[in-house]
Write a protein that holds these residues in place. Structure first.
Motif, PDB file in Angstrom:
ATOM      1  N   LYS B  43       1.236   1.617 -25.297  1.00 38.34           N
ATOM      2  CA  LYS B  43      -0.025   1.672 -25.196  1.00 38.34           C
ATOM      3  C   LYS B  43      -0.647   2.887 -24.618  1.00 38.34           C
ATOM      4  O   LYS B  43      -1.649   3.631 -24.914  1.00 38.34           O
ATOM      5  CB  LYS B  43      -0.219   0.715 -23.963  1.00 38.34           C
ATOM      6  CG  LYS B  43       0.147  -0.892 -24.280  1.00 38.34           C
ATOM      7  CD  LYS B  43      -0.287  -1.781 -23.169  1.00 38.34           C
ATOM      8  CE  LYS B  43       0.693  -1.404 -22.022  1.00 38.34           C
ATOM      9  NZ  LYS B  43       2.205  -1.672 -21.908  1.00 38.34           N
ATOM     10  N   THR B  44       0.120   3.519 -23.860  1.00 35.07           N
ATOM     11  CA  THR B  44      -0.119   4.864 -22.916  1.00 35.07           C
ATOM     12  C   THR B  44      -0.029   5.885 -24.411  1.00 35.07           C
ATOM     13  O   THR B  44      -0.964   6.883 -24.176  1.00 35.07           O
ATOM     14  CB  THR B  44       0.804   5.296 -21.938  1.00 35.07           C
ATOM     15  OG1 THR B  44       0.906   4.382 -21.050  1.00 35.07           O
ATOM     16  CG2 THR B  44       0.532   6.686 -21.635  1.00 35.07           C
ATOM     17  N   THR B  45       0.711   5.647 -24.966  1.00 42.53           N
ATOM     18  CA  THR B  45       0.752   6.695 -26.201  1.00 42.53           C
ATOM     19  C   THR B  45      -0.533   6.615 -27.038  1.00 42.53           C
ATOM     20  O   THR B  45      -1.046   7.601 -27.492  1.00 42.53           O
ATOM     21  CB  THR B  45       2.184   6.391 -27.053  1.00 42.53           C
ATOM     22  OG1 THR B  45       3.209   6.432 -26.277  1.00 42.53           O
ATOM     23  CG2 THR B  45       2.478   7.346 -28.210  1.00 42.53           C
ATOM     24  N   SER B  83      -5.300   8.062 -16.001  1.00 43.97           N
ATOM     25  CA  SER B  83      -4.075   7.909 -16.482  1.00 43.97           C
ATOM     26  C   SER B  83      -3.110   7.009 -15.717  1.00 43.97           C
ATOM     27  O   SER B  83      -3.587   6.535 -14.821  1.00 43.97           O
ATOM     28  CB  SER B  83      -3.271   9.232 -16.565  1.00 43.97           C
ATOM     29  OG  SER B  83      -3.217   9.688 -15.004  1.00 43.97           O
ATOM     30  N   GLN B  84      -1.958   6.432 -16.348  1.00 42.71           N
ATOM     31  CA  GLN B  84      -1.430   5.330 -15.517  1.00 42.71           C
ATOM     32  C   GLN B  84      -0.574   5.862 -14.510  1.00 42.71           C
ATOM     33  O   GLN B  84      -0.719   5.283 -13.209  1.00 42.71           O
ATOM     34  CB  GLN B  84      -0.200   4.767 -16.652  1.00 42.71           C
ATOM     35  CG  GLN B  84       0.651   3.874 -16.055  1.00 42.71           C
ATOM     36  CD  GLN B  84       1.427   3.297 -17.022  1.00 42.71           C
ATOM     37  OE1 GLN B  84       1.637   3.885 -18.403  1.00 42.71           O
ATOM     38  NE2 GLN B  84       2.508   2.320 -16.769  1.00 42.71           N
ATOM     39  N   LYS B  85      -0.086   7.082 -14.471  1.00 44.46           N
ATOM     40  CA  LYS B  85       0.426   7.885 -13.312  1.00 44.46           C
ATOM     41  C   LYS B  85      -0.650   8.461 -12.604  1.00 44.46           C
ATOM     42  O   LYS B  85      -1.481   9.297 -13.045  1.00 44.46           O
ATOM     43  CB  LYS B  85       1.314   8.898 -13.582  1.00 44.46           C
ATOM     44  CG  LYS B  85       2.417   9.124 -12.424  1.00 44.46           C
ATOM     45  CD  LYS B  85       3.813   9.855 -13.116  1.00 44.46           C
ATOM     46  CE  LYS B  85       3.799  10.698 -12.021  1.00 44.46           C
ATOM     47  NZ  LYS B  85       3.612  12.288 -12.311  1.00 44.46           N
ATOM     48  N   LEU B 159      -8.997   3.580 -19.453  1.00 41.73           N
ATOM     49  CA  LEU B 159      -8.357   3.328 -18.111  1.00 41.73           C
ATOM     50  C   LEU B 159      -6.952   2.611 -18.356  1.00 41.73           C
ATOM     51  O   LEU B 159      -6.790   1.744 -18.901  1.00 41.73           O
ATOM     52  CB  LEU B 159      -9.154   2.224 -17.290  1.00 41.73           C
ATOM     53  CG  LEU B 159     -10.479   2.550 -17.121  1.00 41.73           C
ATOM     54  CD1 LEU B 159     -11.302   1.395 -16.470  1.00 41.73           C
ATOM     55  CD2 LEU B 159     -10.606   3.768 -16.128  1.00 41.73           C
ATOM     56  N   ASP B 160      -5.873   3.412 -18.105  1.00 45.32           N
ATOM     57  CA  ASP B 160      -4.316   2.909 -18.353  1.00 45.32           C
ATOM     58  C   ASP B 160      -4.051   2.315 -17.063  1.00 45.32           C
ATOM     59  O   ASP B 160      -3.463   2.996 -16.195  1.00 45.32           O
ATOM     60  CB  ASP B 160      -3.485   4.135 -18.568  1.00 45.32           C
ATOM     61  CG  ASP B 160      -2.446   3.759 -19.343  1.00 45.32           C
ATOM     62  OD1 ASP B 160      -2.024   2.767 -19.556  1.00 45.32           O
ATOM     63  OD2 ASP B 160      -1.540   4.732 -20.060  1.00 45.32           O
ATOM     64  N   GLU B 161      -3.958   0.923 -16.980  1.00 41.35           N
ATOM     65  CA  GLU B 161      -3.462   0.322 -16.107  1.00 41.35           C
ATOM     66  C   GLU B 161      -4.027   0.401 -14.669  1.00 41.35           C
ATOM     67  O   GLU B 161      -3.524   0.780 -13.568  1.00 41.35           O
ATOM     68  CB  GLU B 161      -1.752   0.125 -15.696  1.00 41.35           C
ATOM     69  CG  GLU B 161      -1.322  -0.444 -16.897  1.00 41.35           C
ATOM     70  CD  GLU B 161       0.405  -0.425 -16.610  1.00 41.35           C
ATOM     71  OE1 GLU B 161       0.530  -0.732 -15.508  1.00 41.35           O
ATOM     72  OE2 GLU B 161       1.185  -0.425 -17.513  1.00 41.35           O
ATOM     73  N   PRO B 162      -5.505   0.462 -14.767  1.00 41.07           N
ATOM     74  CA  PRO B 162      -6.252   0.790 -13.329  1.00 41.07           C
ATOM     75  C   PRO B 162      -6.179   0.021 -12.136  1.00 41.07           C
ATOM     76  O   PRO B 162      -6.031   0.561 -10.935  1.00 41.07           O
ATOM     77  CB  PRO B 162      -7.701   0.912 -13.876  1.00 41.07           C
ATOM     78  CG  PRO B 162      -7.825  -0.290 -14.996  1.00 41.07           C
ATOM     79  CD  PRO B 162      -6.346  -0.101 -15.437  1.00 41.07           C
TER      80      PRO B 162
HETATM   81 MG   LIG Z   1       1.997   3.052 -20.097  1.00 43.35          MG
END
Ligand SMILES: [Mg+2]
Ligand SMILES: Nc1ncnc2c1ncn2[C@@H]1O[C@H](COP(=O)(O)OP(=O)(O)OP(=O)(O)O)[C@@H](O)[C@H]1O
Lengths: 377, 341
Positions: B43-45, B83-85, B159-162
């Motif tokens: 997903k993030t990729t 970003s997720q992080k 939104l990556d895992e907001p």
């Molecule tokens: Mg991810």
């Protein structure tokens, strides 16, 4: 574009301000270094250990010995009454200089006859031998003129006397052909500028990567050039102030001559910082971690010390070393520094060096720009 | 409807690892798109490629009208990315972070101050502007990141895992905010591991090992799932565990899981066929389903479980993802066995 650059610069300054310890270190370490360098390497070596054989042993000879002691260049470590022992002290390295006053010293002077006092100097370390020789010379001169006023009748006073000869003999390295103190100290500006600029700039990009802030930065439309230049400006400012401190120390504390224009030196320093920071950024694009960047940066500080004419005159170094030296901006800047400080000449004497610095700056920045991708991986 | 994101065969390889495998997606303006998949499914990729910060290995894609391969910098003006992080500057304050990002996005001049104030108000951080970002709690950090991603009014928001690490109230507030943005025509591309959030999306896609297993509107996906595997049956009973054990002995069922206070039951393919396919008649379907439900109740009562209710319900998205994942696993295992033969 300009607004972007401004906020990039401001942001870097805020980082520096919040990281107070680093900021203090960035200023304090160079100063400490200059002190250590200045005193450690300096030819103004004080208190050269001296052995004395005063064969004459009169008031007059003792006053000569006193002069050596009071010059603060020598420190009398031992007295002896034997020539071979005097020689032994020197060969064993217990003293760096030996003084022999002949038996007829005061007698000869009293009757206006020439006499020779022998100073034997260990020449292996020019930091000792150079001042030793010059101090011997000034003592000789002083004593001779003193004698004119003391011993000769008023009518005869004209030329200062020539009767006393303090004859220095330098053993082991009679040419004393190694760098003199001023030579090395004059390079400190180049070294400190390199050091503070390259260490700070080499971690500039990697730090963003390591802290994970890189991803959010590159997802904005900010230009590559803005990022790189924005990161350089704060380090130019810091390095420049370091440079000012260093020059002030060299001139006011170590008594280095400064014959040229300080403004020109300031301008040249900023020109010099461009390729150095470019080099730091290049290191930053090659490194994956801050540790890696610092290791490479250390290398980029140490190599020029030995290849650019920092310690030895560039012209006297072997060709392969010179070739390495040509890559480093320090080679050119050292020449510029010494021309300005010692010779007091203007830009027309070192325009080639300026061009070389400009070319290096363009090369390093262009390669950095090409290598710097707004991509994670 | 205006297309915001369209990708074709988007692929990313990390060495031998196929992180994203020929992804095809179309997302419209104003849609809330949920991008789901287990850890490491790519997903993030995929998001990074769409944002122009990771170069795709192959494939095509248009984001906000610009080419993913050729014009990544143009994409960046039109999107916001969280970003997720957490990746804002921890040694800068909330206000400083927001100022920095808004100026990089060209939000300057008269309207800028108002806009920044509005955004901070929106995420509820107005009263903490002087606090260092690094000292914020996890959920507040997420909100700050959202503020920075929103400040330039992007047309598309990734939104990556907001909501990871957010409390339930904050999550609800965030989702209300996201729907408000969608209402203004913003396209939202969201990843999440929360199924209740997935259920709220207009469209969802499910990836597994970099491969898109299914995508579409949740309602439509549920209809298709019913056609394939039937309704699920929900049983309220006590004690739950005893009930689960009891039903696992019933041959008509494939799976019994505990879902909160109820048992969630899936019938096996044989039963599905018997109920739905032999006679397509609605009345027959209802009758057979009622029969199955009563036999479930009988079995439980025989085993001394108190039954409160047995109802037929729609499969959840989770049900659907689980069954697709299982099918894919079986397929992969088959391939593995073939390889070793
Ligand atoms: Mg991810
Ligand atoms: N820079 C990289 N280099 C090598 N492999 C990578 C890189 N980034 C991601 N991967 C791999 O690609 C796969 C997909 O990772 P990705 O981060 O996209 O997963 P994800 O779906 O976001 O997972 P999660 O739900 O845990 O966030 C993983 O197997 C991961 O290890």
């Amino acid at each position: 574009m300009f607004k972007n650059l401004l906020s990039m610069i401001l942001k870097e300054f805020v980082h520096l301000r919040r990281d107070f310890v680093t900021l203090v270190l960035a200023f304090a370490l160079p100063l400490v270094e200059v002190f250590l360098f200045g005193h450690g390497i300096s030819g103004e070596a004080r208190y050269i250990p001296l052995a004395v054989y005063d064969e004459d042993a009169t008031v007059s000879s003792r006053s000569l010995v006193e002069m050596f002691e009071n010059s603060s260049f020598f420190k009398i470590k031992s007295y002896t009454s034997d020539v071979t022992e005097l020689h032994d002290y020197l060969t064993k390295g217990e003293v760096k200089a030996a003084l022999h006053i002949p038996k007829d010293y005061s007698e000869s002077l009293a009757v206006d006859k020439p006499t020779r006092v022998q100073l034997v100097i260990d020449g292996i370390n020019p930091q000792f031998s150079v001042p030793a020789v010059s101090t011997a010379g000034s003592i000789e001169q002083y004593k001779n003129s003193e004698m004119v006023t003391k011993y000769l009748p008023l009518s005869n006073r004209g030329e200062p006397g020539q009767n006393l000869e303090v004859a220095p003999i330098v053993l082991y390295n009679p040419e004393m052909d190694v760098a003199t103190s001023n030579f090395v100290i004059s390079g400190l500006l180049a070294l400190i500028l390199t050091q503070s600029a390259i260490v700070l700039s080499s971690i500039a990009l990697v730090r963003e990567r390591e802290r994970g802030t890189f991803e959010q930065l590159i997802v904005t439309p900010v230009g590559k050039f803005t990022v790189l230049v924005g990161k350089m400006v704060p380090y130019i400012v810091i390095s420049f102030f370091n440079g000012v401190f260093v020059v002030a120390l060299c001139v006011f504390y170590f008594g280095l001559p400064f014959r040229g224009s300080p403004w020109l030196l300031a301008a040249e320093s900023i020109l010099f910082l461009a390729p150095v920071l470019g080099m730091g950024l290049l290191i930053s694009t090659f490194s994956k971690t801050q540790l890696q960047a610092i290791m490479i940066a250390l290398f980029a500080i140490l190599v020029p010390i030995f290849t650019t004419g920092f310690v030895w005159a560039f012209e006297t170094m072997p060709l392969p070393i010179q070739l390495i030296g040509y890559i480093f901006p320090m080679t050119y800047f050292l020449t510029i520094c010494r021309f300005i400080m010692f010779k007091g000449v203007g830009i027309s004497y070192f325009w080639q060096e300026n061009i070389a610095l400009g070319i290096l700056a363009v090369i390093f920045v262009v390669i950095s720009l090409l290598r710097f991708k707004k991509r994670v991986d | 409807m205006e297309v915001a994101i369209e990708v074709e065969n988007l692929t990313k390889k990390f060495g031998k690892l196929l992180a994203v495998d020929s992804l095809n997606l179309t997302i419209n303006k104003g849609e809330v798109f949920g991008f789901l998949g287990p850890n490491g499914s790519g997903k993030t990729t995929a998001i990074r490629m769409l944002c122009g910060i990771l170069e795709p290995t192959s494939g095509n894609g248009m984001v906000g009208g610009f080419d993913v391969m050729k014009e990544p910098e143009k994409i960046k003006c039109n999107i916001g990315y969280m970003s997720q992080k957490f990746s804002l500057y921890t040694d800068l304050t909330i206000q400083e972070n927001l100022d920095f990002y808004s100026s990089l996005y060209g939000v300057v001049g008269k309207g800028a101050r108002e806009r920044k104030k509005d955004v901070l108000e929106l995420v509820g951080l107005s009263r903490r502007v002087k606090q260092l970002a690094g000292n914020l709690s996890g959920g507040l950090k997420q909100r700050l990141a959202l503020a920075c991603a929103l400040v330039h009014r992007p047309k598309i928001l990734f939104l990556d895992e907001p909501t990871a690490g957010m409390d339930p109230v904050a999550r609800r507030i965030l989702w209300d905010l996201l729907f408000k943005l969608a209402g203004e025509g913003v396209c939202l591309f969201i990843t999440t591991h929360y199924m209740d959030e997935a259920e709220r999306c207009v469209k969802v896609a499910y990836v597994y090992y970099g491969k898109l297993l299914l995508s579409g509107r949740p309602e439509q996906m549920k209809q298709e799932e019913i056609a394939k595997t039937g309704h699920r049956i929900e049983v309220m009973c006590t004690p739950l565990v005893k009930g689960m054990m009891s039903l696992r002995g019933l041959p008509e069922l494939e799976e019994v899981t505990i879902f909160g206070e109820a048992l969630h039951v899936k019938m096996n393919s044989h039963t599905v066929q018997w109920i739905y396919q032999d006679h397509g008649h609605d009345f027959a379907v209802a009758a057979k389903r009622a029969y199955l439900m009563s036999s479930i109740k009988d079995k439980l009562e025989r085993d001394n479980v108190v039954v409160r209710s047995v109802t037929s319900v729609f499969p959840t998205l989770e049900d659907i993802f689980v069954s697709f994942t299982r099918a894919e696993d079986a397929k992969r295992e088959g391939q593995q066995i073939q390889k070793f033969d």
